[in-house]
Scaffold this active site. Structure first.
Site, PDB file in Angstrom:
ATOM      1  N   ARG A   1     -12.417  38.060  -2.064  1.00  0.00           N
ATOM      2  CA  ARG A   1     -12.099  38.308  -0.645  1.00  0.00           C
ATOM      3  C   ARG A   1     -11.100  39.449  -0.470  1.00  0.00           C
ATOM      4  O   ARG A   1     -11.084  40.102   0.575  1.00  0.00           O
ATOM      5  CB  ARG A   1     -11.557  37.027  -0.002  1.00  0.00           C
ATOM      6  CG  ARG A   1     -12.669  36.036   0.206  1.00  0.00           C
ATOM      7  CD  ARG A   1     -12.212  34.814   0.929  1.00  0.00           C
ATOM      8  NE  ARG A   1     -13.388  34.136   1.483  1.00  0.00           N
ATOM      9  CZ  ARG A   1     -13.361  32.963   2.072  1.00  0.00           C
ATOM     10  NH1 ARG A   1     -12.222  32.317   2.201  1.00  0.00           N
ATOM     11  NH2 ARG A   1     -14.460  32.422   2.540  1.00  0.00           N
TER      12      ARG A   1
ATOM     13  N   LYS B   1     -30.601  18.953   3.286  1.00  0.00           N
ATOM     14  CA  LYS B   1     -31.019  18.257   4.510  1.00  0.00           C
ATOM     15  C   LYS B   1     -31.660  19.146   5.567  1.00  0.00           C
ATOM     16  O   LYS B   1     -31.178  20.238   5.846  1.00  0.00           O
ATOM     17  CB  LYS B   1     -29.801  17.583   5.137  1.00  0.00           C
ATOM     18  CG  LYS B   1     -29.316  16.424   4.307  1.00  0.00           C
ATOM     19  CD  LYS B   1     -28.192  15.737   5.022  1.00  0.00           C
ATOM     20  CE  LYS B   1     -27.828  14.444   4.303  1.00  0.00           C
ATOM     21  NZ  LYS B   1     -26.592  13.881   4.829  1.00  0.00           N
TER      22      LYS B   1
ATOM     23  N   GLY C   1     -19.434  29.624   6.768  1.00  0.00           N
ATOM     24  CA  GLY C   1     -19.619  29.116   8.130  1.00  0.00           C
ATOM     25  C   GLY C   1     -20.007  30.212   9.112  1.00  0.00           C
ATOM     26  O   GLY C   1     -20.871  30.012   9.966  1.00  0.00           O
TER      27      GLY C   1
ATOM     28  N   GLY D   1     -23.035  29.184   1.784  1.00  0.00           N
ATOM     29  CA  GLY D   1     -22.845  28.029   0.906  1.00  0.00           C
ATOM     30  C   GLY D   1     -23.407  28.117  -0.496  1.00  0.00           C
ATOM     31  O   GLY D   1     -23.074  29.038  -1.250  1.00  0.00           O
TER      32      GLY D   1
HETATM   33  P1  AMP Z   1     -26.941  22.236   1.425  1.00  0.00           P
HETATM   34  O1  AMP Z   1     -25.447  22.034   1.351  1.00  0.00           O
HETATM   35  O2  AMP Z   1     -27.622  21.383   2.441  1.00  0.00           O
HETATM   36  O3  AMP Z   1     -27.343  23.691   1.475  1.00  0.00           O
HETATM   37  O4  AMP Z   1     -27.498  21.663   0.064  1.00  0.00           O
HETATM   38  C1  AMP Z   1     -27.200  22.220  -1.179  1.00  0.00           C
HETATM   39  C2  AMP Z   1     -27.495  21.179  -2.217  1.00  0.00           C
HETATM   40  O5  AMP Z   1     -28.852  20.813  -2.151  1.00  0.00           O
HETATM   41  C3  AMP Z   1     -27.273  21.661  -3.630  1.00  0.00           C
HETATM   42  O6  AMP Z   1     -26.093  21.081  -4.104  1.00  0.00           O
HETATM   43  C4  AMP Z   1     -28.503  21.172  -4.385  1.00  0.00           C
HETATM   44  O7  AMP Z   1     -28.181  20.449  -5.539  1.00  0.00           O
HETATM   45  C5  AMP Z   1     -29.162  20.239  -3.393  1.00  0.00           C
HETATM   46  N1  AMP Z   1     -30.608  20.109  -3.609  1.00  0.00           N
HETATM   47  C6  AMP Z   1     -31.499  21.074  -3.813  1.00  0.00           C
HETATM   48  N2  AMP Z   1     -32.719  20.546  -4.052  1.00  0.00           N
HETATM   49  C7  AMP Z   1     -32.589  19.204  -3.997  1.00  0.00           C
HETATM   50  C8  AMP Z   1     -33.492  18.113  -4.186  1.00  0.00           C
HETATM   51  N3  AMP Z   1     -34.767  18.315  -4.464  1.00  0.00           N
HETATM   52  N4  AMP Z   1     -32.995  16.874  -4.067  1.00  0.00           N
HETATM   53  C9  AMP Z   1     -31.685  16.665  -3.784  1.00  0.00           C
HETATM   54  N5  AMP Z   1     -30.806  17.646  -3.599  1.00  0.00           N
HETATM   55  C10 AMP Z   1     -31.241  18.910  -3.707  1.00  0.00           C
END
Ligand code: AMP
Length: 396
Positions: free
Chosen positions: A35, A198, A377, A354
């Site tokens: 940064r 999610k 963010g 992220g």
């Molecule tokens: P997010 O914070 O929603 O962008 O999610 C990121 C996280 O999603 C990472 O830590 C990954 O380990 C997880 N991820 C990716 N693919 C899968 C999967 N098939 N099942 C569960 N978690 C997952």
């Protein structure tokens, strides 16, 4: 977009909001100075013009209270090392000492003010606090993309005191241009790749980008809600049952917008969420009970590669497998390889928000993509279509 390149800073004091909210270890040593490096071009330009620089930033969440732990004196030497110049430090961002040090600052000199969040006025967006800070500079520069989604005194409110001398720094300009390329001005075909865990956390992004993109790859944990919605057996894979209707709506909307959605067609499944689990590769619609999909399979990797290689503009947000565990990293690595190859052949690629940013840094793709966003963010909110307060304040 009004950037610092539109102004000559000779004999001017530039009040520059940066984001030096750097990670530190238990001894308060800086562990990653990305940064600081990111704003060096802005500082260099102002100094080369013959101006001086007053740096303002926050560090951590001191919540309006002075604390040793969050003092910027702990990072002064890192700032000096990165900038390759001496940096004066003022142990209070307001008050007599700050008045004197800013007044006596000479062209070519840099001053770092103490943590803005030692005052409640910063996070509260207090106008009087912003006005006091504004007195220190002839011009205001915002180069704190990581905090641009906050309407704080130094990131947004202060801009009103500089009607014609407020500018985006070069980092802000690069971030905004990258977003603009993906959402507005990018060469077609444009492909967005969304992964992560999610659907619920990405829904606003999906809705905002659908009109802008030609292809949307949905991978990672969020894909299983779509596969279940389409009648697939997903075993114990991650799913949001209350979002199944929404998944069908997104598929319908995409059709109406002429966007091709690409879901995985196979998966690496495991009998446990662990690096020691038993694994096998199956069709994505036929995951047995007791097994969960944790990475994309061979055919999906090939499918995603074909889409990426045919794209001229690529946005990537979210890993498409649980890359944190080595046995489920190969799908995300394959995707990284595809994006790197497409970039080498002239496509523009933006990695933002992220975990995909952690992935590209950890696996060495940082130099192989066109741009890696510095703001989690702020990038996500931009992709959701929100105008960031820090951006609005300069544009108005
Ligand atoms: P997010 O914070 O929603 O962008 O999610 C990121 C996280 O999603 C990472 O830590 C990954 O380990 C997880 N991820 C990716 N693919 C899968 C999967 N098939 N099942 C569960 N978690 C997952």
């Amino acid at each position: 977009m009004k950037t610092i390149n539109d102004f000559n800073f000779k004999d001017k004091k530039a009040l520059v909001r940066v984001d030096f909210n750097v990670p530190q270890n238990a001894d308060l040593k800086v562990t990653d100075n990305t940064r600081i490096e990111a704003v060096k071009p802005t500082i260099d330009k102002i100094l080369n013009d013959g101006g001086s620089v007053i740096l303002m930033t926050h560090l951590g969440r001191p919540k309006g209270k002075v604390s040793e732990e969050f003092s910027l004196k702990n990072i002064v030497s890192d700032v000096e090392t990165v900038l390759g110049k001496p940096v004066q430090f003022c142990p209070d961002c307001l008050g007599e000492e700050a008045d004197n040090m800013t007044k006596n600052l000479k062209p070519g000199e840099i001053l770092l003010l103490e943590n803005l969040r030692f005052y409640e006025g910063e996070e509260n967006g207090d106008v009087a606090f912003a006005e006091k800070l504004s007195k220190y500079g002839d011009a205001y520069v915002n180069d704190a993309f990581g905090t641009a989604h906050r309407s704080h005194a130094s990131t947004a409110i202060i801009a009103q005191f500089f009607s014609s001398t407020k500018f985006f720094g070069l980092l802000m300009a690069k971030e905004l241009e990258a977003i603009d390329k993906v959402l507005k001005s990018g060469e077609k075909p444009i492909t967005a790749i969304l992964g992560g865990s999610k659907v619920s956390s990405k829904i606003t992004i999906i809705e905002n980008i659908l009109p802008a993109v030609d292809h949307l790859i949905i991978g990672g944990g969020m894909a299983f809600t779509f596969i279940k919605a389409l009648g697939g057996m997903i075993g114990n894979s991650l799913v949001e049952d209350d979002k199944i209707g929404l998944a069908l709506e997104i598929l319908e909307k995409a059709k109406n917008e002429n966007v091709t959605i690409h879901l995985p067609v196979d998966a690496i499944i495991a009998d446990g969420f662990s690096n020691n689990a038993a694994t096998k590769e199956v069709d994505i619609f036929e995951i047995p009970d007791g097994w969960m999909g944790l990475d994309s399979g061979t055919r999906s990797r090939k499918l995603f590669n074909d889409v990426v290689m045919n794209s001229r503009t690529i946005l990537w947000n979210g890993p498409i497998g649980v890359f944190e565990m080595s046995i489920f990293a190969a799908g995300t690595v394959a995707l990284g390889d595809s994006i790197a190859e497409a970039t080498k052949l002239g496509a523009f690629s933006l990695v933002g928000g992220g975990d995909s940013v952690s992935f590209v840094k950890q696996f060495g793709y940082e130099e192989k993509v066109s741009y890696v966003s510095t703001g989690g963010g702020a990038m996500l909110e931009s992709l959701e279509g929100k105008e960031l307060p820090g951006v609005q304040a300069i544009n108005n």
